[in-house]
Design an enzyme around this catalytic site. Structure first.
Site, PDB file in Angstrom:
ATOM      1  N   ARG A  44     -12.660   5.315  -3.527  1.00  0.00           N
ATOM      2  CA  ARG A  44     -11.997   6.324  -4.370  1.00  0.00           C
ATOM      3  C   ARG A  44     -10.938   5.666  -5.252  1.00  0.00           C
ATOM      4  NH1 ARG A  44      -7.989   8.389   0.225  1.00  0.00           N
ATOM      5  NH2 ARG A  44      -6.152   8.126  -1.079  1.00  0.00           N
ATOM      6  N   VAL A  82      -6.877  -1.752   7.175  1.00  0.00           N
ATOM      7  CA  VAL A  82      -6.425  -3.129   6.929  1.00  0.00           C
ATOM      8  C   VAL A  82      -5.149  -3.477   7.684  1.00  0.00           C
ATOM      9  CG1 VAL A  82      -7.543  -3.334   4.662  1.00  0.00           C
ATOM     10  CG2 VAL A  82      -5.172  -2.508   4.790  1.00  0.00           C
ATOM     11  N   SER A 133       1.420  -3.762  -8.765  1.00  0.00           N
ATOM     12  CA  SER A 133       1.834  -2.606  -9.576  1.00  0.00           C
ATOM     13  C   SER A 133       2.953  -3.069 -10.501  1.00  0.00           C
ATOM     14  CB  SER A 133       2.357  -1.493  -8.674  1.00  0.00           C
ATOM     15  OG  SER A 133       3.101  -0.555  -9.425  1.00  0.00           O
ATOM     16  N   TYR A 168       7.808   0.705  -1.722  1.00  0.00           N
ATOM     17  CA  TYR A 168       6.621   0.410  -2.535  1.00  0.00           C
ATOM     18  C   TYR A 168       6.882  -0.795  -3.465  1.00  0.00           C
ATOM     19  CZ  TYR A 168       2.634   1.332  -5.656  1.00  0.00           C
ATOM     20  OH  TYR A 168       1.474   1.229  -6.393  1.00  0.00           O
ATOM     21  N   ALA A 169       8.017  -0.760  -4.173  1.00  0.00           N
ATOM     22  CA  ALA A 169       8.323  -1.839  -5.124  1.00  0.00           C
ATOM     23  C   ALA A 169       8.468  -3.176  -4.402  1.00  0.00           C
ATOM     24  CB  ALA A 169       9.596  -1.507  -5.898  1.00  0.00           C
ATOM     25  N   ALA A 170       9.142  -3.156  -3.251  1.00  0.00           N
ATOM     26  CA  ALA A 170       9.328  -4.403  -2.492  1.00  0.00           C
ATOM     27  C   ALA A 170       7.979  -4.937  -2.013  1.00  0.00           C
ATOM     28  CB  ALA A 170      10.254  -4.159  -1.303  1.00  0.00           C
ATOM     29  N   LYS A 230       5.060  -4.497  -3.424  1.00  0.00           N
ATOM     30  CA  LYS A 230       4.262  -4.994  -4.550  1.00  0.00           C
ATOM     31  C   LYS A 230       4.843  -6.284  -5.130  1.00  0.00           C
ATOM     32  CE  LYS A 230       1.050  -1.789  -4.548  1.00  0.00           C
ATOM     33  NZ  LYS A 230      -0.325  -2.127  -4.178  1.00  0.00           N
ATOM     34  N   ILE A 261      -2.084   5.008 -13.613  1.00  0.00           N
ATOM     35  CA  ILE A 261      -3.537   5.177 -13.679  1.00  0.00           C
ATOM     36  C   ILE A 261      -3.880   6.524 -13.037  1.00  0.00           C
ATOM     37  CG2 ILE A 261      -5.769   4.126 -13.059  1.00  0.00           C
ATOM     38  CD1 ILE A 261      -3.953   2.283 -14.817  1.00  0.00           C
TER      39      ILE A 261
HETATM   40  P1  NAD Z   1      -5.705   6.119  -3.932  1.00  0.00           P
HETATM   41  O1  NAD Z   1      -4.714   6.812  -3.061  1.00  0.00           O
HETATM   42  O2  NAD Z   1      -6.649   6.915  -4.740  1.00  0.00           O
HETATM   43  O3  NAD Z   1      -6.525   5.037  -3.103  1.00  0.00           O
HETATM   44  C1  NAD Z   1      -5.915   4.228  -2.135  1.00  0.00           C
HETATM   45  C2  NAD Z   1      -6.989   3.532  -1.344  1.00  0.00           C
HETATM   46  O4  NAD Z   1      -6.360   2.768  -0.330  1.00  0.00           O
HETATM   47  C3  NAD Z   1      -7.944   4.512  -0.666  1.00  0.00           C
HETATM   48  O5  NAD Z   1      -9.276   4.109  -0.906  1.00  0.00           O
HETATM   49  C4  NAD Z   1      -7.618   4.372   0.813  1.00  0.00           C
HETATM   50  O6  NAD Z   1      -8.756   4.483   1.648  1.00  0.00           O
HETATM   51  C5  NAD Z   1      -7.078   2.955   0.874  1.00  0.00           C
HETATM   52  N1  NAD Z   1      -6.194   2.786   2.026  1.00  0.00           N
HETATM   53  C6  NAD Z   1      -5.038   3.425   2.285  1.00  0.00           C
HETATM   54  N2  NAD Z   1      -4.559   3.040   3.480  1.00  0.00           N
HETATM   55  C7  NAD Z   1      -5.431   2.143   3.984  1.00  0.00           C
HETATM   56  C8  NAD Z   1      -5.508   1.386   5.178  1.00  0.00           C
HETATM   57  N3  NAD Z   1      -4.575   1.467   6.135  1.00  0.00           N
HETATM   58  N4  NAD Z   1      -6.568   0.569   5.359  1.00  0.00           N
HETATM   59  C9  NAD Z   1      -7.525   0.471   4.428  1.00  0.00           C
HETATM   60  N5  NAD Z   1      -7.525   1.149   3.274  1.00  0.00           N
HETATM   61  C10 NAD Z   1      -6.491   1.980   3.064  1.00  0.00           C
HETATM   62  O7  NAD Z   1      -4.800   5.205  -4.875  1.00  0.00           O
HETATM   63  P2  NAD Z   1      -5.153   4.331  -6.172  1.00  0.00           P
HETATM   64  O8  NAD Z   1      -4.315   4.845  -7.267  1.00  0.00           O
HETATM   65  O9  NAD Z   1      -6.598   4.180  -6.373  1.00  0.00           O
HETATM   66  O10 NAD Z   1      -4.495   2.949  -5.703  1.00  0.00           O
HETATM   67  C11 NAD Z   1      -5.240   1.756  -5.520  1.00  0.00           C
HETATM   68  C12 NAD Z   1      -4.288   0.588  -5.640  1.00  0.00           C
HETATM   69  O11 NAD Z   1      -3.722   0.565  -6.951  1.00  0.00           O
HETATM   70  C13 NAD Z   1      -3.103   0.657  -4.674  1.00  0.00           C
HETATM   71  O12 NAD Z   1      -2.837  -0.623  -4.172  1.00  0.00           O
HETATM   72  C14 NAD Z   1      -1.964   1.139  -5.552  1.00  0.00           C
HETATM   73  O13 NAD Z   1      -0.709   0.752  -5.067  1.00  0.00           O
HETATM   74  C15 NAD Z   1      -2.322   0.468  -6.863  1.00  0.00           C
HETATM   75  N6  NAD Z   1      -1.699   1.079  -8.036  1.00  0.00           N
HETATM   76  C16 NAD Z   1      -2.042   2.344  -8.419  1.00  0.00           C
HETATM   77  C17 NAD Z   1      -1.423   2.884  -9.557  1.00  0.00           C
HETATM   78  C18 NAD Z   1      -1.753   4.270 -10.056  1.00  0.00           C
HETATM   79  O14 NAD Z   1      -1.092   4.713 -11.018  1.00  0.00           O
HETATM   80  N7  NAD Z   1      -2.711   4.971  -9.519  1.00  0.00           N
HETATM   81  C19 NAD Z   1      -0.491   2.137 -10.280  1.00  0.00           C
HETATM   82  C20 NAD Z   1      -0.180   0.858  -9.838  1.00  0.00           C
HETATM   83  C21 NAD Z   1      -0.791   0.325  -8.725  1.00  0.00           C
END
Ligand code: NAD
Length: 246
Positions: free
Chosen positions: A16, A65, A143, A156-158, A160, A189
């Site tokens: 997802r 994980v 991020s 979160y910031a720390a 990343k 995103i």
């Molecule tokens: P999301 O919440 O849609 O997806 C997060 C994913 O992480 C999910 O598939 C979930 O199954 C997985 N996950 C969560 N906990 C887990 C665990 N303990 N073990 C295994 N998998 C686990 O979020 P997203 O927006 O798709 O985020 C994906 C990545 O992008 C993240 O690392 C997030 O920090 C980073 N990110 C997202 C944005 C944004 O604006 N959406 C911006 C910067 C960085």
């Protein structure tokens, strides 16, 4: 754009959000994809259904994980069923925001455990395989918050920012073995992760983004595929921002 035929790619949180976009692009580029998920069975089933045309190349595995033994077991599964792999994308990540004074101890640890320790566990087992092969690509999803560190996101910031440092350090260890280790740092995103943003904050963020829109998972995926490609043979320890110019 890039050819991943014959390659096996692991994407954590690959069913997802951004991970789904990344896994989808790898499938289109000919890779076998092992997409992991932690709890959302419905999203995993939807991902399988939506990618039925690539059924032979899709493998969905449940993996938390943060659990060292599960990560160990996952790599044993990969070894048994695939012998090897070429690319690892550490995409799984969570946020649990609140101002620091009110932040629960568990919210600090949960975010660190998924965003940082989880990547450490995955990399630890992955590099053992990739070093033997003398080839590999690891892409960690950080991020722009590692740099902006908005209020309410100390954990979160720390995590990343720590991921950027982990990436740089590991890139030096892998360099002479053909393993390139890089980060992508998305801005805003459109995924579930930012669904809970209040409208006012959403508008304020949009105003700050030079491109005046949030990005898509596919736009992040395009950068990940470049860093995962054979063509990215002289890029390691870098952090590619995908943020619309933030
Ligand atoms: P999301 O919440 O849609 O997806 C997060 C994913 O992480 C999910 O598939 C979930 O199954 C997985 N996950 C969560 N906990 C887990 C665990 N303990 N073990 C295994 N998998 C686990 O979020 P997203 O927006 O798709 O985020 C994906 C990545 O992008 C993240 O690392 C997030 O920090 C980073 N990110 C997202 C944005 C944004 O604006 N959406 C911006 C910067 C960085």
């Amino acid at each position: 754009m890039y050819d991943f035929e014959g390659q096996t790619v692991i994407v954590t949180g690959g069913t997802r959000g951004i991970g789904r976009g990344i896994a989808g692009r790898f499938l289109e580029a000919g890779a076998k994809v092992i997409a992991t998920y932690s709890t959302n069975e419905a999203a995993a089933a939807q991902f399988r259904q939506d990618n039925s045309q690539f059924a032979d190349n899709v493998d969905i595995q449940r993996l938390d994980v943060t659990k060292y033994e599960e990560v160990d077991g996952f790599f044993k599964y990969v070894d048994t069923n695939y012998k090897s792999f070429e690319v690892l994308v550490n995409n799984a990540g969570i946020r649990k925001d609140s101002v620091l004074a009110m932040m629960k101890e568990s919210d600090w640890h949960d975010v660190m455990n998924v965003n940082l320790a989880g990547v450490f566990f995955m990399c630890k087992f992955a590099v053992r395989v990739l070093m033997r092969r003398r080839y590999g690509r690891i892409i960690n999803v950080s991020s722009v918050m590692e740099r902006y560190a908005f209020e309410g996101q100390a954990n979160y910031a720390a995590s990343k920012a720590g991921l950027i440092a982990l990436t740089k350090s590991l890139s030096k260890e892998g360099a002479t073995r053909g393993i390139m280790v890089n980060c992508v740092s998305p801005g805003f995103i459109v995924t579930e992760l930012i669904q809970d943003l209040p409208d006012k904050l959403r508008e304020a963020y949009l105003e700050r983004i030079p491109l005046k829109r949030f990005g898509s998972a596919e736009e992040v995926a395009a950068c990940v595929l470049f860093l995962a490609s054979r063509e990215a043979s002289y890029v390691t320890g870098s952090n590619l921002e995908v943020s619309g110019g933030l």
